[in-house]
Design an enzyme around this catalytic site. Structure first.
Site, PDB file in Angstrom:
ATOM      1  N   ASP A   1       0.792  -1.084   0.057  1.00 26.89           N
ATOM      2  CA  ASP A   1       0.073  -0.057   0.101  1.00 26.89           C
ATOM      3  C   ASP A   1       0.838   1.347  -0.014  1.00 26.89           C
ATOM      4  O   ASP A   1       0.717   2.182  -0.779  1.00 26.89           O
ATOM      5  CB  ASP A   1      -0.927   0.011   1.178  1.00 26.89           C
ATOM      6  CG  ASP A   1      -1.668  -1.332   1.225  1.00 26.89           C
ATOM      7  OD1 ASP A   1      -2.529  -1.650   0.361  1.00 26.89           O
ATOM      8  OD2 ASP A   1      -1.479  -2.143   2.322  1.00 26.89           O
TER       9      ASP A   1
ATOM     10  N   HIS B   1      -4.737  -3.535   6.630  1.00 27.89           N
ATOM     11  CA  HIS B   1      -4.340  -3.521   4.950  1.00 27.89           C
ATOM     12  C   HIS B   1      -5.743  -3.963   4.402  1.00 27.89           C
ATOM     13  O   HIS B   1      -6.112  -5.221   4.465  1.00 27.89           O
ATOM     14  CB  HIS B   1      -3.384  -4.770   4.898  1.00 27.89           C
ATOM     15  CG  HIS B   1      -3.471  -5.202   3.339  1.00 27.89           C
ATOM     16  ND1 HIS B   1      -3.190  -4.224   2.428  1.00 27.89           N
ATOM     17  CD2 HIS B   1      -3.910  -6.338   2.981  1.00 27.89           C
ATOM     18  CE1 HIS B   1      -3.230  -5.013   1.198  1.00 27.89           C
ATOM     19  NE2 HIS B   1      -3.804  -6.258   1.490  1.00 27.89           N
TER      20      HIS B   1
HETATM   21  P1  NAX Z   1      -2.269 -18.086  -3.989  1.00 28.19           P
HETATM   22  O1  NAX Z   1      -3.531 -18.734  -3.844  1.00 28.19           O
HETATM   23  O2  NAX Z   1      -1.655 -18.178  -5.373  1.00 28.19           O
HETATM   24  O3  NAX Z   1      -1.505 -18.987  -3.287  1.00 28.19           O
HETATM   25  C1  NAX Z   1      -1.530 -19.361  -1.905  1.00 28.19           C
HETATM   26  C2  NAX Z   1      -0.959 -20.475  -1.474  1.00 28.19           C
HETATM   27  O4  NAX Z   1      -1.119 -20.773  -0.102  1.00 28.19           O
HETATM   28  C3  NAX Z   1      -1.304 -21.933  -2.174  1.00 28.19           C
HETATM   29  O5  NAX Z   1      -0.302 -22.565  -2.885  1.00 28.19           O
HETATM   30  C4  NAX Z   1      -1.998 -22.678  -1.169  1.00 28.19           C
HETATM   31  O6  NAX Z   1      -1.952 -23.971  -1.192  1.00 28.19           O
HETATM   32  C5  NAX Z   1      -1.266 -22.307   0.085  1.00 28.19           C
HETATM   33  N1  NAX Z   1      -2.054 -22.605   1.341  1.00 28.19           N
HETATM   34  C6  NAX Z   1      -3.416 -22.431   1.692  1.00 28.19           C
HETATM   35  N2  NAX Z   1      -3.572 -22.781   2.698  1.00 28.19           N
HETATM   36  C7  NAX Z   1      -2.243 -22.862   3.368  1.00 28.19           C
HETATM   37  C8  NAX Z   1      -1.588 -23.273   4.720  1.00 28.19           C
HETATM   38  N3  NAX Z   1      -2.605 -23.552   5.630  1.00 28.19           N
HETATM   39  N4  NAX Z   1      -0.449 -23.714   5.026  1.00 28.19           N
HETATM   40  C9  NAX Z   1       0.301 -23.292   3.870  1.00 28.19           C
HETATM   41  N5  NAX Z   1       0.051 -22.991   2.538  1.00 28.19           N
HETATM   42  C10 NAX Z   1      -1.211 -22.806   2.236  1.00 28.19           C
HETATM   43  O7  NAX Z   1      -2.329 -16.872  -3.429  1.00 28.19           O
HETATM   44  P2  NAX Z   1      -1.220 -15.688  -3.619  1.00 28.19           P
HETATM   45  O8  NAX Z   1      -1.847 -14.701  -4.553  1.00 28.19           O
HETATM   46  O9  NAX Z   1       0.140 -16.220  -3.427  1.00 28.19           O
HETATM   47  O10 NAX Z   1      -1.758 -14.715  -2.242  1.00 28.19           O
HETATM   48  C11 NAX Z   1      -1.321 -15.319  -0.947  1.00 28.19           C
HETATM   49  C12 NAX Z   1      -2.083 -14.244   0.161  1.00 28.19           C
HETATM   50  O11 NAX Z   1      -1.525 -13.215  -0.149  1.00 28.19           O
HETATM   51  C13 NAX Z   1      -3.526 -14.126  -0.152  1.00 28.19           C
HETATM   52  O12 NAX Z   1      -4.120 -14.364   1.228  1.00 28.19           O
HETATM   53  C14 NAX Z   1      -3.795 -12.754  -0.564  1.00 28.19           C
HETATM   54  O13 NAX Z   1      -4.913 -12.231  -0.074  1.00 28.19           O
HETATM   55  C15 NAX Z   1      -2.506 -12.018  -0.041  1.00 28.19           C
HETATM   56  N6  NAX Z   1      -2.098 -10.899   0.031  1.00 28.19           N
HETATM   57  C16 NAX Z   1      -1.645  -9.712   0.616  1.00 28.19           C
HETATM   58  C17 NAX Z   1      -1.477  -8.570   0.260  1.00 28.19           C
HETATM   59  C18 NAX Z   1      -0.894  -7.672   1.277  1.00 28.19           C
HETATM   60  O14 NAX Z   1      -0.818  -6.553   0.929  1.00 28.19           O
HETATM   61  N7  NAX Z   1      -0.584  -7.919   2.469  1.00 28.19           N
HETATM   62  C19 NAX Z   1      -1.421  -8.147  -1.050  1.00 28.19           C
HETATM   63  C20 NAX Z   1      -1.140  -9.469  -2.052  1.00 28.19           C
HETATM   64  C21 NAX Z   1      -2.177 -10.532  -1.722  1.00 28.19           C
HETATM   65  O15 NAX Z   1      -3.415 -10.372  -2.050  1.00 28.19           O
END
Ligand code: NAX
Length: 329
Positions: free
Chosen positions: A159, A187
């Site tokens: 952000d 966030h």
């Molecule tokens: P993806 O869906 O591409 O990847 C997430 C991965 O996490 C998947 O491979 C899944 O198998 C794995 N996963 C799910 N549960 C798990 C667990 N209990 N233990 C270990 N791995 C697990 O998502 P991606 O685009 O990589 O985003 C990841 C996270 O970042 C999401 O929650 C998203 O909302 C968050 N974000 C946060 C941002 C921020 O500024 N704080 C911005 C970007 C993003 O949106």
């Protein structure tokens, strides 16, 4: 050569994980003389995909990459971690209420907090990226008995970077000329990108950009809604920019902040700026030469900013209320 640093990353087979790992392994985060061990944590169904990522890491033959441990076991995944980057979480699906998402993801972070406390290195620092990241960090912190609260962080650097880029474009300068940009609060779409204290070439942004209506209106909503705009344009949520911001955060917390400047990251409030103690709220942070950090205090908050900060803090309190069963004590 130094002893290796161990970085544990959850969600390592996801899109942010894919954009993170190679930069860490290349040495561009911890330095060209710092060997790295990677512990990559995924849920079982994603282990085959994670294996593919490990093959690609192998194929880079990175000189600084010592050990790669792909696993779905939390104890193994967090063993000896100096940094824990908690990226993995379940995305919001159609028909899911915000409270449902808080509950589902909250449960992930109780177990991860406990596993970090039981297995990580004594100096472990944890950065939560997976959303809702402030409240997930709160849950992990509350379940990580024995680890000081000041070692838990939630990411608002994306952000901050987005806000700097918007201000730079409006003023016709390069984003590196924008400093002192603080994101306050959560966030989420209630976050407040503080243009009042931000500077362009050392001058208040409000002196450089005379369009106050734009600053109070379009600027704030553009930053708040940027994630949604990326999804609309790309058909997928921000990944490379999110990974970049996570690494910016790690680096900003690892080296002293430039004199007079600050960076944004959500930390456990001790009551600074009237923010309720115990909430994980984004504030202006300075990293000191000894590696510790402090909230920059004494900024004058005007009525406009205070109303925005109050709104985002109110949302954090609601989120905490929704997950209170996951917070021991
Ligand atoms: P993806 O869906 O591409 O990847 C997430 C991965 O996490 C998947 O491979 C899944 O198998 C794995 N996963 C799910 N549960 C798990 C667990 N209990 N233990 C270990 N791995 C697990 O998502 P991606 O685009 O990589 O985003 C990841 C996270 O970042 C999401 O929650 C998203 O909302 C968050 N974000 C946060 C941002 C921020 O500024 N704080 C911005 C970007 C993003 O949106």
């Amino acid at each position: 050569m130094k002893d290796p640093i161990t970085v544990s990353i959850t969600g390592a087979a996801g899109q942010i994980g894919y954009a993170l790992l190679f930069r860490i392994a290349s040495g561009s985060v911890f330095g060209p003389d710092q060997p790295v061990n990677l512990r990559l944590i995924e849920i079982e169904p994603a282990l085959p995909a994670l294996q593919g990522v490990v093959m690609e890491l192998d194929d880079c033959a990175f000189p600084l990459l010592r050990e790669i441990v792909p696993t779905s076991d939390l104890a193994e995944g967090f063993r000896g971690a100096n940094w824990a980057l908690l990226v993995g979480s379940v995305p919001r699906k159609a028909g899911m209420e915000r409270g449902d998402l808080l509950g589902i993801n909250g449960k992930i972070f109780t177990g991860q907090g406990q596993a970090i406390a039981a297995n990580a290195a004594s100096d472990v620092r944890t950065l939560v990226v997976g959303n809702p990241c402030n409240t997930n960090a709160l849950i992990a912190m509350a379940n990580a008995e024995g680890i000081p609260n000041e070692r838990f962080f939630a990411m608002t650097r994306l952000d901050e970077n987005r806000a700097k880029s918007q201000l730079a474009a409006k003023a016709g300068v390069h984003s590196s000329q924008v400093s002192n940009l603080c994101i306050w609060g959560n966030h989420s779409a209630t976050q407040y990108p503080d243009f009042v204290h931000a500077k362009i070439d050392g001058k208040p942004v409000t002196e450089v950009i005379s369009d106050r209506a734009w600053l109070e209106g379009e600027f704030i909503t553009t930053v708040q809604q940027r994630g949604a705009a990326i999804i609309k344009a790309r058909g997928a949520s921000s990944a490379a920019s999110a990974a970049n911001a996570a690494l910016d955060t790690v680096m900003a917390l690892s080296q002293p902040t430039a004199e007079g400047d600050w960076h944004s990251v959500a930390v456990c409030s001790k009551g600074e700026y009237g923010i309720e103690p115990g909430l994980i709220a984004s504030m202006p942070i300075r990293t000191k030469a000894d590696g510790s950090w402090e909230v920059v205090e004494g900024l004058e908050i005007d009525a406009f900013s205070q109303a925005k900060i109050d709104a985002t803090i109110a949302e954090l309190k609601e989120e905490r209320e929704a997950v209170k069963d996951l917070i021991p004590g």
